[in-house]
Design an enzyme around this catalytic site. Structure first.
Site, PDB file in Angstrom:
ATOM      1  N   ARG A  17       0.835  -1.205   0.000  1.00 28.61           N
ATOM      2  CA  ARG A  17       0.000   0.000   0.000  1.00 28.61           C
ATOM      3  C   ARG A  17       0.872   1.258   0.000  1.00 28.61           C
ATOM      4  NH1 ARG A  17      -0.891   4.892   2.215  1.00 28.61           N
ATOM      5  NH2 ARG A  17      -0.409   4.051   4.279  1.00 28.61           N
ATOM      6  N   ASP A  18       1.510   1.520   1.124  1.00 28.66           N
ATOM      7  CA  ASP A  18       2.239   2.784   1.268  1.00 28.66           C
ATOM      8  C   ASP A  18       3.439   2.824   0.337  1.00 28.66           C
ATOM      9  OD1 ASP A  18       2.785   5.262   2.248  1.00 28.66           O
ATOM     10  OD2 ASP A  18       3.597   4.604   4.163  1.00 28.66           O
ATOM     11  N   HIS A 210       4.984   4.384  12.922  1.00 28.50           N
ATOM     12  CA  HIS A 210       5.239   4.422  11.479  1.00 28.50           C
ATOM     13  C   HIS A 210       6.325   5.476  11.252  1.00 28.50           C
ATOM     14  CE1 HIS A 210       3.783   4.381   7.162  1.00 28.50           C
ATOM     15  NE2 HIS A 210       4.372   5.566   7.195  1.00 28.50           N
ATOM     16  N   HIS A 212       9.617   7.115   8.978  1.00 26.68           N
ATOM     17  CA  HIS A 212      10.282   7.252   7.675  1.00 26.68           C
ATOM     18  C   HIS A 212      11.769   7.478   7.906  1.00 26.68           C
ATOM     19  CE1 HIS A 212       6.928   7.942   4.564  1.00 26.68           C
ATOM     20  NE2 HIS A 212       6.425   7.285   5.584  1.00 26.68           N
ATOM     21  N   CYS A 243       6.712  10.636   0.811  1.00 21.51           N
ATOM     22  CA  CYS A 243       5.604  11.580   0.938  1.00 21.51           C
ATOM     23  C   CYS A 243       5.753  12.618  -0.153  1.00 21.51           C
ATOM     24  CB  CYS A 243       5.621  12.243   2.305  1.00 21.51           C
ATOM     25  SG  CYS A 243       4.379  13.537   2.494  1.00 21.51           S
ATOM     26  N   ASN A 252       9.696   5.019   3.574  1.00 18.35           N
ATOM     27  CA  ASN A 252       9.454   4.309   4.823  1.00 18.35           C
ATOM     28  C   ASN A 252      10.736   3.634   5.291  1.00 18.35           C
ATOM     29  OD1 ASN A 252       6.345   4.077   5.364  1.00 18.35           O
ATOM     30  ND2 ASN A 252       6.567   3.820   3.157  1.00 18.35           N
TER      31      ASN A 252
END
Lengths: 314, 314
Positions: A17-18, A210, A212, A243, A252
């Site tokens: 997903r991310d 979460h 990064h 992002c 990430n």
């Protein structure tokens, strides 16, 4: 410093997903399914498998339904879907996602940039989604506080504000909460303080971090969080993701780099690192570019190299 | 966890030596001198400015004499030279280096690969160099234990062996000791243990840690070392450097990424981060390739970005 490293660190794999959401190259539905199935096989207990957002907003993930229909669900693995609104929640529930992940930024400006609405409007929408999910049943709900450690537009975010948002999420009846360092602004000292406070409201099993690796601090932040009592972490195979509002940023934290760290420190994860590295090494061909992961390039800490010929002759 | 972060972390900048030594592109002597002078200006108290090794072995640093003759020495800055043997020490002393850095690997195999001799032969040569340096006077001596946290050929190195080597270095009369993680095999838990033991033999002012970011653990290792009481660290502008015996590996920990971490955590360094970032951003043009540093790409944690137009209009 004596710290107990024997408690399991749970990694939620978010690459499908991310990781994929900002990739310019279309990844075929079959390839997404194969990736998720291989991740299930590698030992993850949680995989963020897709997103039910507008196909116009994120075309890379427009096949959420097909992906959820196609994966081979492994017993004990929770397949999570990101949902931005009620319509997304309806789709995710129809696709039988095990968990819905709702997202709002702690920063008003970032929430407007990302979700095109105020935080208050996001929270109101969450209320609707919770009611809908409880009606349908059989699904858990997670709420993400994005930019919890800093906003690329507003800068530092008050910790009190993050704590209030946690309380509001809990009041809504969410089962778990993720604190996200969306653009890699967190530092280990801040993480330690934030986790200490968050664990007054949440159990380690209901709090996910979460991080990064935007400025190289990703794994240092994980370690600070673990040492402060956090146990659940998002990470993306190959360090995919990023992002759009943080130009030049890497993505990430990288799953195999994290699992390598854990293996070296004796922190159990239940994840098969050699398989993970193998899988990560397929990403450049799949995506058409190099990925930020370092262990997939350098090998594990414990891998040794052959002794050069000239040394044998000395 | 309450830890005191108010004590200064001393960064020794090693890009002019450890960073440049493996660069395939020739860097002009004038550019090396300009780089060192700008680093002196940025607030470093220690700069590894060159190496007096055989020009055949490391052609990139064959201009050690000219570099040491050309730099503008700033009061309070110690300019260090790496020396592999007695001949190198003679050259470094003639060039008026403030400190000589001697290197031997904890691993016999790595020492043979790197220095083409056994550890015993290296130690014997050190004895000669110490005698020579004491005769000349006005110079301090540092000894580096390379592969102290692991060897790419032999794997794990016994901590007892590292402690014995520290004792042997101290018996030789060396003023300071560097423990080097030459190929990025250290993990924070190991670092904590190693520093605890080393600080029974050394003061924080006489112990330097040299970490590589090969597997993304560089800054986590620095933090573990600082929290265990270490105060001096090597780092290279832009994250330059690496080890020819660790294929695919990225280099030294990146100075500006480290200083950014310290600034965010409130650990004083005395180093001007904006100037450092500016300087790092000149490296790709100087060397003809991208560098691993992340803050030079993403900016500092505290840098904010302009709010997009469409958000203002919401």
């Amino acid at each position: 410093m004596i710290i107990d490293y024997s408690e399991q660190l749970i990694v939620q794999e978010v690459a499908p997903r991310d990781g994929l959401q900002i990739e310019p190259t279309w990844v075929e539905t079959a390839d997404k399914i194969a990736l998720i199935d291989q991740l299930s096989h590698a030992g993850f207990s949680r995989i963020e498998a897709g997103s039910f957002v507008s196909p116009k907003a994120i075309p890379a993930l427009r096949d959420g339904e097909q992906v959820f229909a196609g994966i081979r669900r492994r017993t004990g693995v929770i397949y999570v879907a990101l949902v931005p609104n009620r319509k997304g929640a309806e789709r995710a529930l129809a696709a039988k996602a095990d968990e819905l992940n709702l997202v709002m930024s702690a920063s008003q400006t970032h929430n407007r940039a990302n979700m095109r609405m105020s935080c208050e409007a996001s929270l109101a929408a969450f209320g609707d989604i919770v009611a809908l999910a409880r009606d349908v049943g059989g699904v858990t709900l997670n709420g993400t506080v994005a930019t919890a450690f800093g906003c690329p537009f507003e800068g530092r975010i008050e910790e009190d504000r993050v704590m209030r948002l946690i309380d509001q999420y809990l009041d809504l009846g969410l089962d778990g909460i993720t604190l996200a360092d969306t653009t890699g602004m967190a530092n280990p000292r801040q993480v330690d303080r934030m986790i200490m406070r968050a664990l007054h409201r949440l159990t380690p099993a209901s709090l996910t971090l979460h991080f990064h690796n935007t400025r190289g601090l990703g794994l240092a932040n994980v370690l600070a969080a673990y040492e402060a009592g956090a146990r659940r972490f998002d990470a993306a195979l190959g360090g995919l993701g990023g992002c759009p509002f943080a130009p030049g940023a890497s993505g990430n934290i990288c799953t195999e780099d994290l699992v390598n760290l854990c293996d070296e420190m004796g922190i159990p994860t239940g994840i098969d690192l050699p398989l993970l590295i193998e899988l990560s090494r397929t990403l450049p061909a799949l995506l058409g570019h190099d990925v930020p992961g370092q262990v997939m390039k350098a090998g594990r800490n414990c891998d040794v190299h052959p002794v050069p010929e000239y040394v044998r002759g000395l």
